[in-house]
Motif scaffolding. Structure first.
Motif, short mmCIF file in Angstrom:
data_model
loop_
_atom_site.label_atom_id
_atom_site.label_comp_id
_atom_site.label_asym_id
_atom_site.label_seq_id
_atom_site.Cartn_x
_atom_site.Cartn_y
_atom_site.Cartn_z
N LYS A 391 0.87 -1.36 0.10
CA LYS A 391 0.05 -0.17 0.37
C LYS A 391 1.01 1.28 0.42
CE LYS A 391 -2.82 -0.93 3.74
NZ LYS A 391 -3.62 -2.02 4.82
N GLN A 392 2.34 1.12 1.17
CA GLN A 392 2.91 2.22 1.00
C GLN A 392 3.62 2.45 -0.69
OE1 GLN A 392 4.90 1.16 4.05
NE2 GLN A 392 3.83 1.41 5.94
N LYS A 393 4.09 1.73 -0.93
CA LYS A 393 4.65 1.39 -2.38
C LYS A 393 4.21 1.76 -3.74
CE LYS A 393 9.13 1.08 -2.94
NZ LYS A 393 10.51 1.38 -2.49
N PHE A 394 3.24 0.70 -3.87
CA PHE A 394 2.32 0.65 -5.06
C PHE A 394 0.98 1.18 -4.96
CE2 PHE A 394 5.37 -2.78 -4.73
CZ PHE A 394 6.17 -2.41 -6.04
N VAL A 395 1.44 2.69 -4.94
CA VAL A 395 0.09 3.24 -5.28
C VAL A 395 -1.03 3.93 -6.65
CG1 VAL A 395 -0.91 5.80 -4.26
CG2 VAL A 395 0.99 4.56 -3.01
N GLY A 396 -1.81 2.78 -7.05
CA GLY A 396 -1.79 2.92 -8.70
C GLY A 396 -1.30 3.08 -9.35
N GLU A 397 -0.95 3.67 -9.94
CA GLU A 397 -0.24 3.48 -11.48
C GLU A 397 1.39 3.78 -10.62
OE1 GLU A 397 -1.72 3.77 -15.53
OE2 GLU A 397 -2.28 5.95 -14.24
N TRP A 398 0.87 4.30 -9.35
CA TRP A 398 3.15 5.17 -8.96
C TRP A 398 3.28 4.31 -8.51
CZ3 TRP A 398 4.05 9.07 -12.00
CH2 TRP A 398 3.52 9.44 -12.97
N LEU A 399 5.09 3.65 -8.87
CA LEU A 399 5.68 3.05 -7.58
C LEU A 399 6.88 4.08 -6.57
CD1 LEU A 399 7.27 0.76 -7.15
CD2 LEU A 399 8.99 1.30 -9.36
#
Length: 525
Positions: A391-399
């Motif tokens: 949840k902290q690292k992979f936010v939607g399409e963003w890394l």
């Protein structure tokens, strides 16, 4: 082709192995290893035999297989053989301790282990601690050798069929895992999908390196790392080029010998190795023929500008520094051929979008330091069994990369350090990288790492751990000399108040400095 419930069929082994034979490159050399030259047709047959071997042992789609393998042809056979039947290979570092392999095997719940003979000798005493492991498949130097209680890779291979149809996987199936390097704590299992390698190939390798079938690649970074997996395997195989495999550790003399022997055109190294190779040449006064190289690549940590200039002066070849991550699979910001800004990570690789944001998620203007985030289609599916970190690292399409960066007015990105490595001195952010690069300009310094240390007043000041070049004696006078050198070249609040001379810096096997271990060392004192 599309089957109901499967989506469009896609298997990475078809893209990187079968396609070359179908395209008429069957007799071309795919792999140079010691005195062997393995053609694409031979490679395809070995991959097929390996897949059939695993299938006969009962491996099916999504079964996991840990690989503790040196950089030999068997690594590539196993990796793509497993993928072709839909199993999931998990290459791991060959230089770890037995307890680390216990972690990798139990954390991944791997059904099988493919391992080189010399590495199994270190592990066999704790086999009973591998909770899910069923098969140990040993790669022996002598194909006729065997070890009780294990299976022989080459004996099984010799009995396997050379034809193999790919499993009905699709582009979003899990293809392989990689474990993070552990630079910030326990390694994390990172799940990559079938299409990820082709995306990295078509973005970075084709558009930045301009790789083509006439190239020959040599990667000092081993195949079990994301960086080495691309440079030493799927980049060259993806365009019908050739790769040079070196089993030995990448010491400077080993790499120079490989360059002179195999004449690669693209060399993949890390900053610490480039520094060691430069030092080796300066110390021995030897000259090496690297004229085959058209470009060199660096990643893993920021390349000090002094290394770039010295390498260019010695060999006349550019080093393209860039940043990638295991989660993104390969490099997503890079310098370019004919467009190098020493000290920077370069510009965005086509196919990736990059932002620098503040703590509230707002995009920052040029020259303001913030958190680096990226998006692109080679980004991993996520971490294995780490819900909160996902949840902290992979936010939607963003890394969220975990690095501090800024972008200058011309669009070049500048690394400032890991988010937890940044120092706040007198209320002002200080990048440890800037201080380290300053120290590396001193003729006696081989390596440097800077961390924050509380002084007697409870205020944070920069402290530098420095490794001197061979033959330079350690002394209090040398520490003071380095301190004054930094003071002359940095703003007053940035220079290291304390310098400690040590034998070596703690690093991951990829060459990344583990500053968190230096901080732990300070707390223990």
């Amino acid at each position: 082709m599309e089957l109901r419930g499967f989506g469009r069929l896609y298997n990475a082994a078809g893209v990187f192995i079968d396609h070359n034979v179908q395209g008429g490159l069957g007799e071309k050399t795919a792999i140079y290893y010691r005195d062997e030259q393995i053609s694409y047709r031979e490679l395809q047959e070995k991959v097929n035999q390996t897949g059939n071997m695993l299938r006969r042992l009962g491996y099916r789609i999504e079964d996991r297989l840990v690989m503790i393998c040196h950089d030999t042809p068997e690594f590539i056979y196993t990796f793509f053989g497993a993928i072709k039947i839909g199993a999931v290979p998990i290459p791991v570092n060959t230089m770890m301790q037995p307890s680390d392999y216990e972690y990798f095997l139990n954390n991944s719940r791997a059904k099988g282990l493919v391992i080189h003979e010399d590495l199994w000798e270190r592990l066999q005493l704790i086999r009973e601690r591998f909770a899910f492991l069923q098969d140990v498949i040993v790669i022996h130097e002598n194909a006729n050798s065997s070890v009780e209680g294990t299976l022989s890779f080459h004996r099984l291979l010799a009995c396997a069929d050379r034809e193999l149809a790919a499993a009905p996987t699709n582009k979003d199936d899990a293809a392989f895992w990689l474990f993070s390097s552990g630079s910030t704590g326990d390694p994390k299992g990172i799940i990559h999908l079938q299409h990820d390698m082709e995306y990295a190939l078509n973005t970075y390798a084709r558009q930045v390196l301009e790789i083509n079938e006439n190239d020959r690649c040599l990667s000092a970074s081993k195949l079990y790392f994301a960086y080495g997996l691309g440079g030493g395997m799927y980049f060259p195989l993806g365009v019908g080029a050739s790769t040079v495999l070196v089993k030995e550790r990448p010491a400077p003399e080993v790499m120079f010998q490989a360059i002179e022997t195999y004449k690669p055109t693209i060399f993949f190294g890390v900053p610490t190795l480039y520094g060691a190779m430069i030092d080796y040449v300066e110390k021995t006064c030897r000259r090496f023929d690297v004229s085959s190289l058209r470009v060199c690549v660096s990643a893993g940590e920021a390349l000090p500008p002094s290394f770039y200039y010295k390498w260019k002066q010695l060999f006349g070849v550019d080093i393209l520094d860039g940043i990638g991550s295991t989660e993104a699979l390969h490099i997503f910001i890079s310098n370019r051929i004919g467009d190098v800004k020493p000290g920077s990570s370069g510009k965005e690789v086509p196919g990736y979008e990059v932002k620098i944001i503040d703590g509230q998620g707002n995009e920052l203007p040029p020259n303001e330091v913030g958190d680096l985030i990226i998006r692109g289609d080679s980004i991993a599916h996520g971490y294995w069994n780490l819900h909160e970190q996902n949840k902290q690292k992979f936010v939607g399409e963003w890394l969220y990369i975990g690095d501090k960066y800024y972008r200058d007015e011309e669009g070049y990105y500048w690394y400032c350090g890991r988010s937890d490595d940044m120092l706040k001195v007198g209320g002002i952010w200080v990048s440890p990288i800037e201080v380290e690069n300053c120290l590396l300009r001193h003729d006696d310094v081989l390596e440097a790492a800077v961390v924050g240390m509380e002084n007697e007043n409870g205020l944070v000041v920069p402290k530098a751990f420095v490794v001197l070049k061979d033959g330079v004696p350690r002394s209090a006078e040398k520490e003071e000399e380095l301190k004054q050198f930094a003071k002359q070249h940095l703003a007053h609040y940035k220079y290291p108040r304390i310098i400690e001379l040590i034998d070596e810096l703690p690093k991951t096997a990829t060459g990344k400095i583990q500053r968190f271990k230096l901080r732990q060392l300070l707390k223990q004192r």
